[in-house]
Design a protein around this motif. Structure first.
Motif, mmCIF file in Angstrom:
data_model
loop_
_atom_site.group_PDB
_atom_site.id
_atom_site.type_symbol
_atom_site.label_atom_id
_atom_site.label_comp_id
_atom_site.label_asym_id
_atom_site.label_seq_id
_atom_site.Cartn_x
_atom_site.Cartn_y
_atom_site.Cartn_z
ATOM 1 N N SER A 2 16.371 -3.276 -28.967
ATOM 2 C CA SER A 2 16.450 -3.105 -27.433
ATOM 3 C C SER A 2 15.118 -2.891 -26.732
ATOM 4 O O SER A 2 14.178 -2.746 -27.501
ATOM 5 C CB SER A 2 17.341 -1.923 -27.153
ATOM 6 N N ILE A 3 15.314 -3.144 -25.514
ATOM 7 C CA ILE A 3 14.043 -3.338 -24.629
ATOM 8 C C ILE A 3 14.128 -1.923 -23.743
ATOM 9 O O ILE A 3 15.203 -1.899 -23.143
ATOM 10 C CB ILE A 3 13.732 -4.240 -23.776
ATOM 11 N N HIS A 4 13.425 -0.868 -23.880
ATOM 12 C CA HIS A 4 13.763 0.471 -23.267
ATOM 13 C C HIS A 4 12.725 0.734 -22.187
ATOM 14 O O HIS A 4 13.024 1.416 -21.225
ATOM 15 C CB HIS A 4 13.603 1.535 -24.126
ATOM 16 N N SER A 5 11.547 -0.269 -21.861
ATOM 17 C CA SER A 5 10.690 -0.210 -20.698
ATOM 18 C C SER A 5 9.858 -1.025 -20.600
ATOM 19 O O SER A 5 9.712 -1.792 -21.508
ATOM 20 C CB SER A 5 10.117 1.458 -20.765
ATOM 21 N N ILE A 6 9.118 -1.030 -19.578
ATOM 22 C CA ILE A 6 7.988 -1.986 -19.344
ATOM 23 C C ILE A 6 6.581 -1.138 -19.306
ATOM 24 O O ILE A 6 6.458 -0.088 -18.837
ATOM 25 C CB ILE A 6 8.054 -2.343 -17.793
ATOM 26 N N HIS A 7 5.878 -1.715 -20.472
ATOM 27 C CA HIS A 7 4.554 -1.147 -20.641
ATOM 28 C C HIS A 7 3.454 -1.300 -19.931
ATOM 29 O O HIS A 7 3.086 -0.259 -19.320
ATOM 30 C CB HIS A 7 4.171 -1.575 -22.113
ATOM 31 N N HIS A 8 3.432 -2.365 -19.289
ATOM 32 C CA HIS A 8 2.395 -2.740 -18.141
ATOM 33 C C HIS A 8 2.699 -4.046 -17.570
ATOM 34 O O HIS A 8 3.533 -4.684 -18.058
ATOM 35 C CB HIS A 8 1.066 -2.462 -18.897
ATOM 36 N N ILE A 9 2.007 -3.984 -16.376
ATOM 37 C CA ILE A 9 1.930 -5.372 -15.735
ATOM 38 C C ILE A 9 0.344 -5.631 -15.509
ATOM 39 O O ILE A 9 -0.307 -4.674 -15.404
ATOM 40 C CB ILE A 9 2.616 -5.101 -14.350
ATOM 41 N N GLN A 10 0.061 -7.077 -15.731
ATOM 42 C CA GLN A 10 -1.142 -7.471 -15.516
ATOM 43 C C GLN A 10 -1.448 -8.280 -14.234
ATOM 44 O O GLN A 10 -0.571 -9.422 -14.344
ATOM 45 C CB GLN A 10 -1.850 -8.083 -16.904
ATOM 46 N N LEU A 11 -2.309 -7.844 -13.492
ATOM 47 C CA LEU A 11 -2.535 -8.737 -12.397
ATOM 48 C C LEU A 11 -3.920 -9.291 -12.060
ATOM 49 O O LEU A 11 -4.923 -8.308 -12.687
ATOM 50 C CB LEU A 11 -2.258 -7.894 -11.062
ATOM 51 N N ILE A 36 -10.105 2.183 -21.352
ATOM 52 C CA ILE A 36 -9.672 1.618 -22.731
ATOM 53 C C ILE A 36 -10.626 1.050 -23.083
ATOM 54 O O ILE A 36 -10.791 -0.091 -22.683
ATOM 55 C CB ILE A 36 -8.234 1.070 -23.110
ATOM 56 N N GLY A 37 -11.525 1.540 -24.046
ATOM 57 C CA GLY A 37 -12.815 0.678 -24.569
ATOM 58 C C GLY A 37 -13.793 -0.058 -23.294
ATOM 59 O O GLY A 37 -13.531 0.718 -22.311
ATOM 60 N N GLY A 38 -14.336 -0.885 -23.643
ATOM 61 C CA GLY A 38 -15.364 -1.603 -22.568
ATOM 62 C C GLY A 38 -14.547 -2.606 -21.711
ATOM 63 O O GLY A 38 -13.419 -2.732 -21.738
ATOM 64 N N GLY A 39 -15.450 -3.456 -21.149
ATOM 65 C CA GLY A 39 -14.607 -4.322 -20.590
ATOM 66 C C GLY A 39 -14.655 -4.156 -18.912
ATOM 67 O O GLY A 39 -14.882 -3.041 -18.506
ATOM 68 N N ASN A 40 -14.309 -5.136 -18.101
ATOM 69 C CA ASN A 40 -14.210 -4.769 -16.684
ATOM 70 C C ASN A 40 -12.743 -4.698 -16.285
ATOM 71 O O ASN A 40 -12.482 -4.656 -15.114
ATOM 72 C CB ASN A 40 -14.805 -6.263 -15.911
ATOM 73 N N THR A 41 -11.694 -4.839 -17.072
ATOM 74 C CA THR A 41 -10.375 -4.519 -16.623
ATOM 75 C C THR A 41 -10.147 -3.080 -16.146
ATOM 76 O O THR A 41 -10.687 -2.089 -16.589
ATOM 77 C CB THR A 41 -9.236 -4.635 -17.811
ATOM 78 N N LEU A 42 -9.533 -2.942 -14.826
ATOM 79 C CA LEU A 42 -9.093 -1.670 -14.376
ATOM 80 C C LEU A 42 -7.820 -1.413 -14.649
ATOM 81 O O LEU A 42 -6.726 -2.169 -14.417
ATOM 82 C CB LEU A 42 -9.383 -1.830 -12.804
ATOM 83 N N ARG A 43 -7.504 -0.060 -15.012
ATOM 84 C CA ARG A 43 -6.045 0.389 -15.335
ATOM 85 C C ARG A 43 -5.746 1.601 -14.822
ATOM 86 O O ARG A 43 -6.611 2.435 -14.749
ATOM 87 C CB ARG A 43 -6.329 0.565 -17.205
ATOM 88 N N VAL A 54 -7.259 -7.334 -13.877
ATOM 89 C CA VAL A 54 -8.352 -8.002 -14.530
ATOM 90 C C VAL A 54 -9.097 -8.738 -13.406
ATOM 91 O O VAL A 54 -8.724 -9.655 -12.854
ATOM 92 C CB VAL A 54 -7.816 -9.105 -15.587
ATOM 93 N N PRO A 55 -10.593 -8.833 -13.420
ATOM 94 C CA PRO A 55 -11.383 -9.922 -12.918
ATOM 95 C C PRO A 55 -11.193 -11.107 -13.340
ATOM 96 O O PRO A 55 -11.290 -11.387 -14.514
ATOM 97 C CB PRO A 55 -12.620 -9.171 -13.050
#
Length: 124
Positions: A2-11, A36-43, A54-55
């Motif tokens: 089963s699927i029990h939730s949405i973990h994330h959405i990425q825009l 979480i770690g490096g990078g330019n993704t904003l969470r 994500v830029p």
């Protein structure tokens, strides 16, 4: 199985506009930012779900009906905060059983805000 939730959405958003996006999601919407770690993704956390932003070089805002929808408490408060910040709201598409509006984030991603309204009857 089963699927029990949405973990994330990425825009996506235009590279170089991290400050505008961070202000919108973090300060105006009140979502908690985390890294979480490096990078330019904003969470950000929206309750137990994540919104990852994500830029993207050469970004083009989506033109499809796809959108992110937040179910909120105190919709009038979000409405006032976004209007005070200069955002245009679309309140032209009622949804039975809910109060709602749409707004584009600084990158042009459509975001819907809705709150169940028991005075309208069913919210299913």
């Amino acid at each position: 199985m089963s699927i029990h939730s949405i973990h994330h959405i990425q825009l996506g958003f235009p590279a170089g506009q991290q400050a505008l996006v961070r202000h919108f999601y973090g300060e105006l919407l009140g979502l908690k930012e985390f890294r979480i770690g490096g990078g330019n993704t904003l969470r950000f956390y929206a309750a137990s779900q994540r919104v990852d932003l994500v830029p993207v070089p050469n970004w083009t805002a989506p033109s499809s009906p796809s959108h992110l929808a937040f179910e909120v408490e105190n919709l009038p408060g979000f409405r006032a905060r976004l209007l005070d910040a200069g955002f245009e709201l679309d309140e032209s598409q009622p949804l039975p059983g809910h109060l709602r509006f749409r707004v584009n984030d600084p990158a042009g991603n459509p975001i819907e805000f809705l709150e169940p309204d028991p005075s309208q009857g069913s919210t299913v």
